[in-house]
Write a protein that holds these residues in place. Structure first.
Motif, PDB file in Angstrom:
ATOM      1  N   SER A 206       0.841  -1.214   0.000  1.00 35.07           N
ATOM      2  CA  SER A 206       0.000   0.000   0.000  1.00 35.07           C
ATOM      3  C   SER A 206       0.867   1.251   0.000  1.00 35.07           C
ATOM      4  O   SER A 206       0.588   2.220  -0.711  1.00 35.07           O
ATOM      5  CB  SER A 206      -0.913   0.015   1.221  1.00 35.07           C
ATOM      6  OG  SER A 206      -1.806  -1.051   1.174  1.00 35.07           O
ATOM      7  N   VAL A 207       1.936   1.197   0.788  1.00 39.78           N
ATOM      8  CA  VAL A 207       2.862   2.337   0.808  1.00 39.78           C
ATOM      9  C   VAL A 207       3.510   2.496  -0.556  1.00 39.78           C
ATOM     10  O   VAL A 207       3.666   3.603  -1.072  1.00 39.78           O
ATOM     11  CB  VAL A 207       3.926   2.143   1.921  1.00 39.78           C
ATOM     12  CG1 VAL A 207       5.056   3.156   1.801  1.00 39.78           C
ATOM     13  CG2 VAL A 207       3.276   2.197   3.281  1.00 39.78           C
TER      14      VAL A 207
ATOM     15  N   ALA B 169       0.950   3.897  -2.883  1.00 32.38           N
ATOM     16  CA  ALA B 169       0.716   5.312  -2.559  1.00 32.38           C
ATOM     17  C   ALA B 169       1.877   6.177  -3.053  1.00 32.38           C
ATOM     18  O   ALA B 169       1.660   7.293  -3.571  1.00 32.38           O
ATOM     19  CB  ALA B 169       0.532   5.473  -1.059  1.00 32.38           C
ATOM     20  N   SER B 170       3.107   5.659  -2.893  1.00 34.61           N
ATOM     21  CA  SER B 170       4.259   6.451  -3.361  1.00 34.61           C
ATOM     22  C   SER B 170       4.234   6.579  -4.884  1.00 34.61           C
ATOM     23  O   SER B 170       4.585   7.617  -5.439  1.00 34.61           O
ATOM     24  CB  SER B 170       5.571   5.835  -2.891  1.00 34.61           C
ATOM     25  OG  SER B 170       5.757   4.577  -3.495  1.00 34.61           O
TER      26      SER B 170
ATOM     27  N   VAL C  93       1.517   6.543  -6.670  1.00 31.08           N
ATOM     28  CA  VAL C  93       0.413   7.453  -6.999  1.00 31.08           C
ATOM     29  C   VAL C  93       0.855   8.893  -6.811  1.00 31.08           C
ATOM     30  O   VAL C  93       0.532   9.772  -7.614  1.00 31.08           O
ATOM     31  CB  VAL C  93      -0.817   7.136  -6.123  1.00 31.08           C
ATOM     32  CG1 VAL C  93      -1.866   8.231  -6.207  1.00 31.08           C
ATOM     33  CG2 VAL C  93      -1.399   5.804  -6.525  1.00 31.08           C
ATOM     34  N   ILE C  94       1.595   9.100  -5.780  1.00 34.71           N
ATOM     35  CA  ILE C  94       2.035  10.464  -5.511  1.00 34.71           C
ATOM     36  C   ILE C  94       3.004  10.918  -6.584  1.00 34.71           C
ATOM     37  O   ILE C  94       3.008  12.086  -6.993  1.00 34.71           O
ATOM     38  CB  ILE C  94       2.674  10.541  -4.112  1.00 34.71           C
ATOM     39  CG1 ILE C  94       1.616  10.312  -3.081  1.00 34.71           C
ATOM     40  CG2 ILE C  94       3.363  11.877  -3.894  1.00 34.71           C
ATOM     41  CD1 ILE C  94       2.144  10.227  -1.692  1.00 34.71           C
TER      42      ILE C  94
ATOM     43  N   GLN D  47      -4.685   3.812 -13.213  1.00 32.29           N
ATOM     44  CA  GLN D  47      -5.214   3.249 -11.971  1.00 32.29           C
ATOM     45  C   GLN D  47      -5.527   1.761 -12.144  1.00 32.29           C
ATOM     46  O   GLN D  47      -5.195   0.948 -11.289  1.00 32.29           O
ATOM     47  CB  GLN D  47      -6.477   4.015 -11.550  1.00 32.29           C
ATOM     48  CG  GLN D  47      -6.941   3.648 -10.187  1.00 32.29           C
ATOM     49  CD  GLN D  47      -8.136   4.496  -9.743  1.00 32.29           C
ATOM     50  OE1 GLN D  47      -8.687   5.271 -10.532  1.00 32.29           O
ATOM     51  NE2 GLN D  47      -8.512   4.328  -8.506  1.00 32.29           N
TER      52      GLN D  47
END
Length: 154
Positions: A122-123, A126-127, A129-130, A139
């Motif tokens: 997930s991290v 998320a990284s 995605v950022i 996506q």
């Protein structure tokens, strides 16, 4: 005839004096001997009957004792069998409980590892995605990659 009578009386006197007494003594001894033998035989028969009764009683007592020993051994065997079965059941239950605890511990470890992996993924997502702005197609690709990575980890 008188002479014959006198000789007869003298003969009777001599026979009674010398022969009659010893013959009577011998007959008396013989009678006593026979009576004594009969009495001894009766005593022997009575002792034999008594000994026979005692032997029969001892035999019956021995049979009863042997039967009791057999019954005691049978009961001891049944008790020992039940003790062994009960011990085996307790041991099986203990092993079952221990196995269930081990399964539960392994399950917890697997869940914890999975949660750690999901958190790290997930991290990572998320990284990513950022780092870039995601379009709908991006996506979908990220989700597919995530699912593929989770599948490979298993």
């Amino acid at each position: 005839m008188i002479v014959m009578l006198i000789f007869f009386l003298i003969l009777m006197f001599l026979v009674s004096k010398f022969a009659w007494g010893p013959v009577m003594d011998m007959m008396k001894k013989r009678e006593d001997y026979v009576a004594n033998e009969i009495e001894t035989a009766e005593k022997s028969r009575a002792e034999a009957e008594k000994a026979n009764k005692e032997a029969v009683e001892r035999l019956n007592t021995t049979k009863q004792e042997a039967q009791q020993i057999i019954e005691d051994a049978r009961n001891a065997g049944l008790k020992q069998e039940q003790d062994i079965i009960e011990s085996a059941k307790q041991e099986a239950e203990r092993i079952k409980v221990q196995a269930q605890q081990e399964i539960e511990n392994e399950k917890e470890k697997a869940l914890q590892a999975l949660q750690d992996k999901v958190a790290s993924l997930s991290v990572l997502i998320a990284s990513k995605v950022i780092e870039k702005e995601i379009s709908a197609q991006d996506q979908d690709e990220l989700i597919s990659e995530y699912i593929k990575e989770v599948g490979e980890e298993r």
